[in-house]
Design a protein around this motif. Structure first.
Motif, PDB file in Angstrom:
ATOM      1  N   GLN A 211     -40.737  -2.677  24.722  1.00 27.81           N
ATOM      2  CA  GLN A 211     -41.212  -2.127  23.460  1.00 27.81           C
ATOM      3  C   GLN A 211     -42.672  -1.684  23.554  1.00 27.81           C
TER       4      GLN A 211
ATOM      5  N   ASP B 182     -45.055   1.674  24.238  1.00 29.63           N
ATOM      6  CA  ASP B 182     -44.941   3.121  24.098  1.00 29.63           C
ATOM      7  C   ASP B 182     -46.095   3.840  24.794  1.00 29.63           C
TER       8      ASP B 182
ATOM      9  N   ASP C 286     -36.498  -0.710  25.746  1.00 30.16           N
ATOM     10  CA  ASP C 286     -36.788  -0.265  24.378  1.00 30.16           C
ATOM     11  C   ASP C 286     -38.173   0.361  24.259  1.00 30.16           C
ATOM     12  N   CYS C 287     -38.517   1.249  25.186  1.00 28.78           N
ATOM     13  CA  CYS C 287     -39.813   1.941  25.159  1.00 28.78           C
ATOM     14  C   CYS C 287     -39.610   3.406  24.774  1.00 28.78           C
ATOM     15  N   TRP C 288     -40.641   3.997  24.199  1.00 30.31           N
ATOM     16  CA  TRP C 288     -40.639   5.417  23.838  1.00 30.31           C
ATOM     17  C   TRP C 288     -41.783   6.124  24.575  1.00 30.31           C
ATOM     18  N   HIS C 289     -41.537   7.372  24.906  1.00 30.23           N
ATOM     19  CA  HIS C 289     -42.547   8.249  25.508  1.00 30.23           C
ATOM     20  C   HIS C 289     -43.018   7.679  26.853  1.00 30.23           C
TER      21      HIS C 289
ATOM     22  N   SER D  39     -31.872  -1.920  26.795  1.00 20.76           N
ATOM     23  CA  SER D  39     -32.171  -2.089  25.379  1.00 20.76           C
ATOM     24  C   SER D  39     -31.620  -3.415  24.903  1.00 20.76           C
TER      25      SER D  39
ATOM     26  N   ARG E 295     -34.120  -0.637  18.655  1.00 16.13           N
ATOM     27  CA  ARG E 295     -35.149   0.377  18.893  1.00 16.13           C
ATOM     28  C   ARG E 295     -34.705   1.400  19.940  1.00 16.13           C
TER      29      ARG E 295
ATOM     30  N   VAL F 129     -34.307   3.428  23.751  1.00 10.98           N
ATOM     31  CA  VAL F 129     -35.192   4.153  24.665  1.00 10.98           C
ATOM     32  C   VAL F 129     -35.155   5.628  24.297  1.00 10.98           C
ATOM     33  N   ASN F 130     -36.341   6.223  24.113  1.00 14.34           N
ATOM     34  CA  ASN F 130     -36.411   7.612  23.674  1.00 14.34           C
ATOM     35  C   ASN F 130     -37.533   8.342  24.408  1.00 14.34           C
ATOM     36  N   ASP F 131     -37.235   9.547  24.871  1.00 14.50           N
ATOM     37  CA  ASP F 131     -38.232  10.425  25.492  1.00 14.50           C
ATOM     38  C   ASP F 131     -38.753   9.811  26.785  1.00 14.50           C
TER      39      ASP F 131
ATOM     40  N   ASN G 118     -32.713  11.663  25.043  1.00 12.31           N
ATOM     41  CA  ASN G 118     -33.767  12.510  25.606  1.00 12.31           C
ATOM     42  C   ASN G 118     -34.331  11.889  26.879  1.00 12.31           C
TER      43      ASN G 118
END
Length: 869
Positions: free
Chosen positions: A551, A553, A578-581, A600, A604, A606-608, A636
């Motif tokens: 988590q 980012d 569960d990290c973004w970017h 995950s 939340r 994982v995105n981007d 993504n």
């Protein structure tokens, strides 16, 4: 590989000093310096061969060379071999002449497949009108489109005494020097000479190009070989794109009979892995023999190294300049520091082939330096080298752990000392470990901090759990059940960096050799952080998962090396939870479990996320993986320009078994070899209380794979859970070229439905296709794919069960030669387009209506078989 000229010549600098005022002055002086006429003794390039039907046996469009003699073997065990002309992308060379036709042409050869040693080989021989002398240089451009990772996969060229051309085995006859690529990784280009085989330190990517793999501006190598006295040679490898010196050898002994002449060249390719879009092709161009007066000098052995930190101001900058003849003068060598010319001392006052230069101008303290070296020989050939370093000393932003009581003896416990340095560090400060091995338990990072582990330092994890407090970040993440301890830990921090070029040793080889995950410390763990940078660190012998970011980012992981060197037991390389970017790039991983794994444990997801330019040298499980933990949404996500080798399970795995939705995932420009399995996709539920999620929109594009170690084939499956069918959707295979193992003489029955077991490609035995077994899916498309089996197999390349809208778009239906009638299982709306290699009448064993009616053109009726379900 470079050799120190000072040590080789056993010379010390003289006190001859030259001050050079400006580059303009050097150029003006050199305008009158050319004393040797330019000479090209022999020349040929591939572009000339478009004037004839092809590059063939006996062709010769250049001068100074004998005609080509081509040879391939007649091995019938699979694969292919031969030669061709390439145009349009071959070698993006700085020497290409703009405005002319076929400026990017090359002579191409291939010997593709995974046959036994010597099974597939192509060789092209060519003699020289005159033997090489110390006054000429042999030049050749070479670019590889992929070769493979086994000892039997190699390609390159040999310089030989005589011109024996007796088939595919004569390329080594009389050889005095060879340069070739063999194996994968960062040091795969080899020379073979009087010392044996030596790696020269060139990563495969610097000589690599593959239009099929998306590298349209293929780099390629400019190779320069010059004979020297005493039966030695000089060899320079430059980038064909910008002429950067990639490798330099000098004074090296030749192989073979002493003082025997060099009279010919042999280009060779042996079992160069790849298929379809040119995965294993070797491209050569611009073969020349020129006067050494045309060869530019090289600048090597530059100290301090590019990017060096904390250079002592009393240090002298030194470097070597080497040329192919006595063409160098200290008057024509310049060093600029931040644009200012420096005073240099040289090892000789006379014209020389080699110069050792040292500056005498003192460096300033606390300065960031940009340096440029310019060397021009008497013939007007120039070389330039740019680099940077700093003389920054410990200042108000830096905290040296030694000043807080740390002792780098590998025995003293340094946890408190390192933590004290962190506590004393100001905003945007740096904690510096250097010159030693620092034993430690958990250290806690803080906001706006850089942990700088110098190349001279190792952070060594304690072997006792007493030095690792239990960590419980307020993330409410299901993966926390596996994560309790860490060596380097950050929680709820912003703007943190771990870097420096040094080493983190998890001590997992001597301690923590077994036990569940939560009883062993993670090497680096960030939780609930923002703006995290992990870069330029070597992590070895992880005790548990190596890097875990949970988590967190705006995460960048770059130029990291993970080396578990054969350790196994839940030692993942890089886990993103569960990290973004997120960007993961330029990493090299040998891991004791999954290498790069997206997980995950919360809603939340994982995105981007982008993974690029990474090399998996070995994985005790999967190479590039989504799952197994898949509670949230994954979207993504791109994996691109990666190499995967030696996996115990799949090269690429996508798993949703905890209710998560996975969508918009792309694998592109992936090259893999020696993996148990290529592709694994599973949708299901391993918890009776959780309904399956979804997998929608997975793309595999420009994939090349070979040397598979298992006969199963790729399991790609949805599921039936509680009477409901959960289907995979929109799966695209575009230019996917894989040589599977094959080797079965029966067609196994369809596997049972997924029933909640731990998902792995080995959960079912051999599948009913040697390539792809696809079940419970909608909209599956293959375009321009090539699928083959290394060993004869009774199974089809693809088998499906409950697949709607399966589309296969040419160029051909991929059927293993020699296995008789093609076997194809289809269901519902199957469409076949532009299949050109299937003949005879159509027969459906079940008597069902043929969906192929009026869809296939090209003359004659078609024949397919459908497996009973």
């Amino acid at each position: 590989m470079t050799v120190s000229i000072a040590s080789r010549l056993n010379m010390k600098p003289s006190k001859f000093t030259i001050v050079i005022p400006s580059i303009a002055a050097v150029v003006a002086t050199l305008a009158f310096a050319c004393s040797a006429p330019a000479q090209t003794i022999a020349y040929d390039d591939a572009a000339a061969y478009y004037a004839t039907p092809n590059w063939t046996n006996g062709a010769n469009r250049g001068f100074g060379f004998t005609p080509w003699v081509m040879a391939t073997n007649t091995f019938s065990g699979g694969g292919s071999r031969g030669w061709y002309l390439n145009n349009g992308y071959a070698i993006a060379s700085s020497t290409n002449v703009g405005g002319t036709a076929y400026t990017n042409c090359s002579w191409g050869m291939y010997a593709n497949g995974t046959a036994p040693a010597g099974g597939n080989r192509t060789v092209a021989y060519r003699g020289f009108a005159d033997s090489l002398t110390t006054n000429v240089t042999f030049k050749l451009q070479w670019m590889s489109e992929g070769i493979g990772f086994a000892a039997t996969n190699f390609g390159g060229f040999a310089l030989r005494n005589g011109n024996s051309a007796g088939g595919v085995s004569s390329y080594e006859t009389g050889y005095r020097f060879q340069f070739y690529y063999a194996g994968g990784g960062t040091n795969s280009y080899l020379v073979e000479d009087g010392k044996g085989v030596t790696a020269v330190g060139i990563p495969f990517a610097q000589g690599y190009g593959n239009s099929a793999g998306g590298n349209v501006n293929a780099a390629g190598l400019n190779c320069e070989f010059t004979l020297e006295t005493n039966d030695t040679y000089r060899f320079v490898v430059r980038s064909a794109t910008n002429n950067e010196v990639l490798a330099f050898l000098d004074g090296q002994p030749l192989a073979g009979t002493a003082e025997s002449t060099i009279d010919s060249v042999a280009l060779f390719a042996n079992e160069t892995t790849g298929s379809g879009g040119g995965g294993g092709d070797q491209n050569y161009n611009r073969m020349q023999i020129v006067s050494t007066t045309l060869i530019p000098p090289v600048i090597v052995n530059v100290q301090p190294a590019n990017g060096a930190f904390f250079v002592n101001p009393s240090t002298n900058i030194s470097f070597d300049v080497d040329s192919s003849g006595p063409f160098l003068s200290g008057a024509n060598v310049m060093l600029l520091l931040n644009g200012v010319a420096q005073t240099l001392v040289f090892n000789t006052t006379r014209a020389a082939q080699k110069l050792l230069a040292t500056n005498t101008t003192p460096l300033a303290t606390n300065v960031q330096y940009s340096a440029t070296i310019i060397a021009v020989d008497v013939n007007g050939n120039s070389a330039t080298n740019t680099f940077g370093f700093n003389t920054v000393q410990t200042n108000s932003l830096w905290r040296d752990v030694d000043n807080y009581g740390a002792v780098g003896d590998g025995v003293t416990m340094n946890t408190a000392a390192i933590q004290a340095a962190i506590s004393a560090c100001p905003l945007n400060g740096v904690v510096w470990l250097h010159n030693g091995t620092f034993l430690s338990g958990t250290i806690f990072l803080t906001n706006n901090l850089t942990l700088y582990i110098d190349p001279t330092a190792t952070l060594l994890g304690s072997g006792s759990t007493n030095n690792y407090p239990i960590l419980d970040p307020p993330a409410n993440n299901g993966q926390q059940v596996n994560c309790d301890m860490a060596l380097v830990y950050a929680q709820s921090c912003t703007n943190i960096t771990v870097t420096g070029g040094g080493t983190i040793n998890g001590n997992g080889r001597n301690y923590f050799t077994s036990g569940v995950e939560a009883t062993r410390p993670i090497s680096i763990w960030t939780a609930l952080c923002n703006q995290v940078n992990l870069q330029n660190i070597n992590i070895v012998d992880a005790a548990m998962w190596t890097m875990v970011n949970m988590q967190s980012d705006y995460l960048t992981i770059s130029n990291m090396t993970v080396n578990d060197d054969g350790l196994n037991g839940n030692r993942d390389g890089c886990d993103v939870v569960d990290c973004w970017h997120v960007t993961i790039e330029n990493c090299t991983i040998d891991s004791g479990d999954d290498s790069i794994c997206l997980k995950s444990g919360s809603s939340r997801g994982v995105n981007d996320l982008l993974v690029q330019n990474c090399t998996i040298t070995r994985s005790q499980s999967n190479g590039l993986k989504i799952g197994t933990a898949t509670t949230g949404t994954f979207t993504n996500i791109t994996f691109q320009n990666c190499t995967v080798m030696n996996t115990a399970h799949s090269a690429m795995a996508v798993e949703s078994v905890d209710g998560g939705a996975i969508s918009d995932v792309t694998f592109q420009n992936i090259n893999f070899s020696s993996c148990q399995n290529a592709i694994f996709i599973i949708l299901g539920s391993r918890d009776v209380g959780i309904a399956p999620g979804s997998i929608n929109g997975i793309t595999y594009q420009n994939i090349t794979g070979s040397s598979m170690t298992d006969t199963r084939g790729c399991p790609i499956s949805g599921c039936i859970t509680n009477g409901v069918t959960y289907r995979l959707k929109n799966i695209l295979f575009d230019n996917v070229n894989i040589s599977f193992a094959g080797g079965l003489n029966i067609i196994p029955p369809v596997p049972p439905e997924y029933a909640g077991q731990y998902p792995e490609n080995t959960m079912w035995t051999n599948l009913s296709a040697y390539g792809y077994y696809i079940r419970h899916a909608t909209n599956v498309t293959f375009t321009n794919c090539f699928t083959s089996a290394a060993s004869t197999d009774a199974r089809p390349w693809i088998a499906t069960n409950d697949v709607s809208n399966l589309t296969v778009i040419g160029p051909e239906l991929n059927i293993l030669p020699g296995t008789g009638n093609p076997v194809l299982q289809w269901n519902k709306s199957f469409t076949l387009q532009t299949a050109t290699n299937v003949t005879a009448t159509f027969t459906d064993l079940t008597g069902a209506f043929s969906p192929y009616t009026n869809q296939i053109t090209g003359g004659g009726s078609q024949r397919f078989f459908r497996l009973r379900q």
